[in-house]
Design an enzyme around this catalytic site. Structure first.
Site, short mmCIF file in Angstrom:
data_model
loop_
_atom_site.label_atom_id
_atom_site.label_comp_id
_atom_site.label_asym_id
_atom_site.label_seq_id
_atom_site.Cartn_x
_atom_site.Cartn_y
_atom_site.Cartn_z
N ASN A 193 0.82 -1.22 0.00
CA ASN A 193 0.00 0.00 0.00
C ASN A 193 0.85 1.26 0.00
OD1 ASN A 193 -3.15 0.14 0.27
ND2 ASN A 193 -2.55 -1.78 1.24
N ILE B 251 -10.72 -8.90 1.81
CA ILE B 251 -12.07 -9.38 1.51
C ILE B 251 -12.10 -10.39 0.37
CG2 ILE B 251 -13.33 -7.39 2.43
CD1 ILE B 251 -13.61 -6.42 -0.52
N CYS C 255 -7.17 -1.12 9.37
CA CYS C 255 -6.78 -2.03 8.32
C CYS C 255 -6.47 -1.16 7.11
CB CYS C 255 -7.87 -3.08 8.04
SG CYS C 255 -9.55 -2.44 8.00
N SER C 256 -7.16 -1.34 5.98
CA SER C 256 -6.95 -0.42 4.87
C SER C 256 -7.93 0.74 5.01
CB SER C 256 -7.17 -1.13 3.52
OG SER C 256 -6.19 -2.10 3.31
N ASP C 257 -9.21 0.40 4.87
CA ASP C 257 -10.21 1.46 4.96
C ASP C 257 -10.88 1.54 6.33
OD1 ASP C 257 -11.08 0.69 1.56
OD2 ASP C 257 -9.83 2.31 2.33
N ASP D 83 -13.83 -3.05 7.61
CA ASP D 83 -14.04 -4.50 7.59
C ASP D 83 -13.31 -5.18 8.76
OD1 ASP D 83 -13.94 -4.32 4.02
OD2 ASP D 83 -15.70 -4.60 5.29
#
Lengths: 434, 453
Positions: free
Chosen positions: A226, A252, A314-316, A319
């Protein structure tokens, strides 16, 4: 033998038995996929796979009829507008007042009050009152006392999707907290003073500890990748007094494939024990469940045993972050193991913090790559805990199955859309049942 | 008896190889027990440690059966000679006979060892006549051979074999298809590895094949039961010796298996013909931690208990007894204060005068104070046959046995106590379960053994 009915909301099969009328009802919203199988002597089989893992096979004598049913079901199972969903027509005959009362059952302000907030260290902020700072966050967020509006806004600009660090759980016994956010836009070397100040503010809100943990729930490789896209993770050199930790829960897409493989194992005809265990291992499903549990345990221990605050992302941050924060909360606080408490937990960490129900569970027809069993995994984690601690939960397995069912059913308005903002725009509260 | 505060330990429950390590001025003795418990004793003083270790080694490998603990154990509440006649075989068969209806004959299950056909296809008129009398004109029977077809064929080379169809025309043969001890050892090893990751765990669970054996045993038993119940045919079950898988299958397949100790009497008939029993002394010699791979050792009895446990999980209302009884029987098969599981057969037990000089486990268990500890609070008597699912998803690892010493059963025990209270209609106590925070610690040294008695 029987009759098949297609209504606006359900597929209904009524068996031809003379004594008892046996009906099988399937909500269109529960349909995950429909497969036309090879025609046999008895007719054309249609296999319907549901999101709650039910599998139904209909054998329709005429090929043309089968095709009609197939086409209709495809259309009905993929609604395009929210108004097509069941919740907009479901009417259990409550009056307006009762319906509104239903929506007031879970009140998040009340929940944060229960935790002991606002207090000397934490306050409510209305900086996001018009969703101006972050459109996937709620209008009311809880932040450290020393986090000014300036710091919040600055930090949000340095976070993916503007999801700045905000409070998920506060432990009044030792002032340790669980905060959540998305990944910082740090790339290889970018810095942001306000974001660094934000983390300092979280640390200062816990006088009992001189550092905080920053937990990145992604595998290290993914997080590093990332960075090449201008995002990444917190550098311990730049953020003073943090201890950084990767936990390694997959994304995901991996989870979607894992579930698929596990369902294939479950559909095997007369497998041997070896086939089954090998298939289970190969799907990786239990490994992922364990990873989520391990993360929850790490955070719970940090808060309960070390008295150290944790920032999770996490990333966003909608989740894995949601999964891990909820599991940790369940371990820490017996309130969330009551029925009311569990509903509050889901409202807080999933609904209000912008978990993308619509995208993840396919309420409306959308990108299949967004579909993933995120909340199903969380529900399984709860079930695992119930197996180990049978007396510790006020609710039973049936309750969990019911909740999972209704996340997909869209019979109620709780799990519509992708964020609080979208729901309010839809004015769902005025129309739907809770 | 090794007296360690809070822990009872029978010498015979410890296998011959107890490890000991010396470091600095103290030593550690690691005792790996037959009931799967692992104890570490820290003993200050090297000489002390060595002395203790050699004493343990000597005492735990007693040669003569009559020097074993049951010949010395004298509990206050029991009298010698009591309890040996509690469940005699004659009474059992009489009970079965009275259940046979007057109109037709209910199907019967028979067991034997393999026919000694040999490579020259020998025949025996008497054997054929005997099996012939079981069946009426036109009736069919099933022979369930617990060996695989290949193993049965190979047996002919060493003088054994199978019943040729031409000589036994009314009987249809079904084969079922192992290194069970190896499987047991590998499973216990995997269970003890608490640092294992999920992939490795599932891999080891699959490769040890223990659950495959459970599935095979259960499905063979179902087959036998199906032949009797659905086809209403007579069934003959045999393996090679008729003492292992045969007993396992016939014991499981019996209706009325739900009330103790009927299934157990078929494994160890207290009265009746000599070689009819399971050779416990050979089969349950060392358990899972032994380095020596004894040829005759095989956890058949454990496999049987595991299958019964699977039934209790699938049919929570159907067994009068609970898991605790199964665990107790497992422990006692390997190391006991009682004589019930001593020796290999009736003949040996007579020679050693077991009935005169040891106590019967059944006598102990049958005491009112003890018996209630082993009951299943959910039991509802039901005359129907139970058909378990033998799909892999339905067969679970018996955590109560294999994780007994690794993970505390505190929360599960709590749940059972609650069930007991609910069944008895008492007021449930103030809920204080699991404290505030949910936590499990592994290898909790303060956890009491399941059946401390």
């Amino acid at each position: 033998m029987g009759t098949l009915y297609l209504t606006a909301t359900h597929v209904i099969f009524v068996e031809n038995g003379s004594e008892t009328r046996k009906e099988t009802w399937v909500l269109h919203s529960q349909i995950s996929s429909i497969e036309k199988q090879a025609t046999t002597a008895t007719g054309c089989p249609l296999l319907i796979r549901c999101k709650n893992f039910q599998v139904i096979q209909l054998v329709i004598p005429q090929e043309r009829d089968c095709h009609d049913v197939y086409i209709s079901l495809i259309r009905l199972a993929r609604p395009v507008k929210y108004e097509e969903l069941y919740c907009f027509s479901f009417n259990p005959k409550l009056d307006k007042e009762e319906r509104e009362q239903g929506w007031k059952l879970v009140d998040l302000n009340e929940e944060y009050n229960r935790m002991g907030i606002p207090n000397n260290y934490w306050q409510i902020s209305d900086v996001n009152r018009d969703y101006g700072v972050c459109d996937s966050y709620p209008t009311e967020v809880y932040v450290p006392k020393s986090a000014t509006a300036h710091i919040i806004v600055g930090s949000s600009k340095f976070r993916s999707r503007r999801r700045f660090p905000a409070l998920s759980y506060y432990c009044k016994d030792n002032n340790a907290s669980i905060c959540r956010s998305s990944q910082p836009l740090s790339g290889f070397s970018a810095r942001c003073l306000e974001d660094e100040q934000m983390l300092q503010a979280i640390r200062k809100a816990n006088p009992g500890s001189d550092f905080i943990y920053v937990v990145d729930t992604r595998p290290k490789l993914n997080a590093m990748a990332n960075r090449a896209a201008g995002k990444g993770y917190e550098n311990e050199d730049n953020y003073s007094n943090i201890k950084f930790q990767f936990i390694g829960i997959e994304n995901i897409h991996v989870m979607r494939n894992s579930l698929q493989k596990m369902l294939e194992v479950c559909e095997l005809k007369s497998p041997s024990m070896s086939d089954f265990l090998w298939g289970l291992e190969n799907s990786g499903w239990l490994k992922h469940i364990k990873a989520i549990m391990d993360a929850g345990i790490f955070i719970a221990k940090a808060v309960a045993e070390e008295g150290v605050s944790v920032l999770v992302h996490c990333s966003d941050g909608w989740d894995r972050t949601a999964q891990v924060c909820s599991v940790a909360s369940l371990l820490l606080d017996p309130y969330y193991r009551t029925m009311k408490g569990f509903m509050v937990l889901i409202e807080k960490d999933w609904v209000s913090f912008g978990h993308k129900f619509n995208h993840r569970y396919g309420n409306l027809d959308g990108d299949p790559k967004e579909i993933s069993p995120v909340i199903d995994q969380f529900i399984e984690c709860v079930w695992q805990l119930m197996e180990q601690f049978p007396c510790a939960f006020e609710f039973n397995e049936r309750f969990l199955i019911h909740i999972q069912h209704h996340i997909y059913s869209c019979q109620f308005g709780n799990f519509l859309c992708n964020s609080q903002k979208e729901r309010r725009e839809l004015k769902y509260e005025r129309i739907n049942e809770n | 008896m090794l007296a360690v505060p809070g822990i009872d330990l029978l010498f015979s429950s410890v296998p011959q190889s107890a490890e000991f390590r010396l470091a600095n001025s103290s030593g550690t003795i690691t005792l790996r027990c037959k009931d799967l418990k692992v104890l570490q004793l820290e003993i200050p003083g090297m000489e002390e440690c060595l002395n203790i270790a050699s004493s343990i080694e000597a005492l735990s490998s007693v040669d003569s059966v009559m020097m074993m603990y049951p010949f010395f154990y004298r509990p206050q509440s029991l009298k010698l000679e009591e309890g040996w006649h509690l469940f005699p075989l004659q009474q059992y068969f009489q009970q079965i006979a009275s259940q046979v209806s007057l109109e037709g004959r209910d199907p019967a299950m028979l067991r034997s060892s393999q026919p000694l056909t040999g490579p020259n296809r020998k025949r025996c008129r008497e054997d054929e006549m005997l099996l012939g009398t079981v069946l009426e004109e036109g009736e069919r029977g099933f022979i369930i051979d617990t060996r695989s077809a290949q193993a049965a064929k190979q047996a002919r080379m060493t003088g054994g074999g199978t019943e040729p169809k031409s000589s036994y025309p009314q009987w249809r043969r079904l084969h079922r298809g192992r290194p069970l001890q190896e499987s047991f050892i590998k499973l216990v090893d995997a269970c003890n590895d608490t640092a294992i990751n999920m992939d490795r765990w599932l891999n080891r669970l699959e490769s040890c094949r223990w659950l495959s054996h459970v599935k095979a045993a259960l499905s063979t038993a179902c087959l036998a039961a199906q032949c009797m119940d659905r086809e209403e045919a007579n069934v003959l079950v045999h393996g090679a010796e008729g003492t292992d898988t045969t007993l396992l299958v016939t014991a499981l397949a019996q209706p009325g298996c739900a009330t103790p100790p009927l299934p157990f009497t078929s494994m160890i008939p207290p009265g009746g013909s000599p070689q009819a029993g399971h050779p416990f002394h050979l089969r349950c010699a060392r358990s899972a931690y032994s380095h020596a791979r004894l040829k005759q050792e095989a956890p058949l009895f454990l496999l049987f208990l595991d299958c019964v446990w699977q039934l209790s999980r699938q049919f929570p209302f159907s067994l009068e007894f609970g898991e605790r009884l199964l665990l107790t029987l497992f422990d006692d098969a390997y190391a006991s204060a009682y004589g019930t599981f001593l020796c290999n057969n009736e003949k040996e037990r007579c020679l050693c005068k077991v009935k005169e000089n040891t106590h019967s486990l059944w006598a102990w268990l049958n005491q009112p104070g003890e018996r209630k500890k082993y009951l299943n609070p959910l039991y509802l008597p039901n005359a129907l046959v139970i058909w378990p699912s033998v799909e892999p998803q339905s067969i679970q690892l018996w955590q109560g046995l294999f994780f007994r010493w690794i993970r505390s059963s505190q929360y599960l025990d709590e749940a059972w106590a609650e069930i007991q209270r609910l069944v008895e209609g008492n007021e449930p106590p103030v809920k204080d379960s699991a404290g505030n925070r949910l936590s499990q610690s592994l290898s909790d040294p303060t956890a009491q053994p399941e059946n401390g008695r």
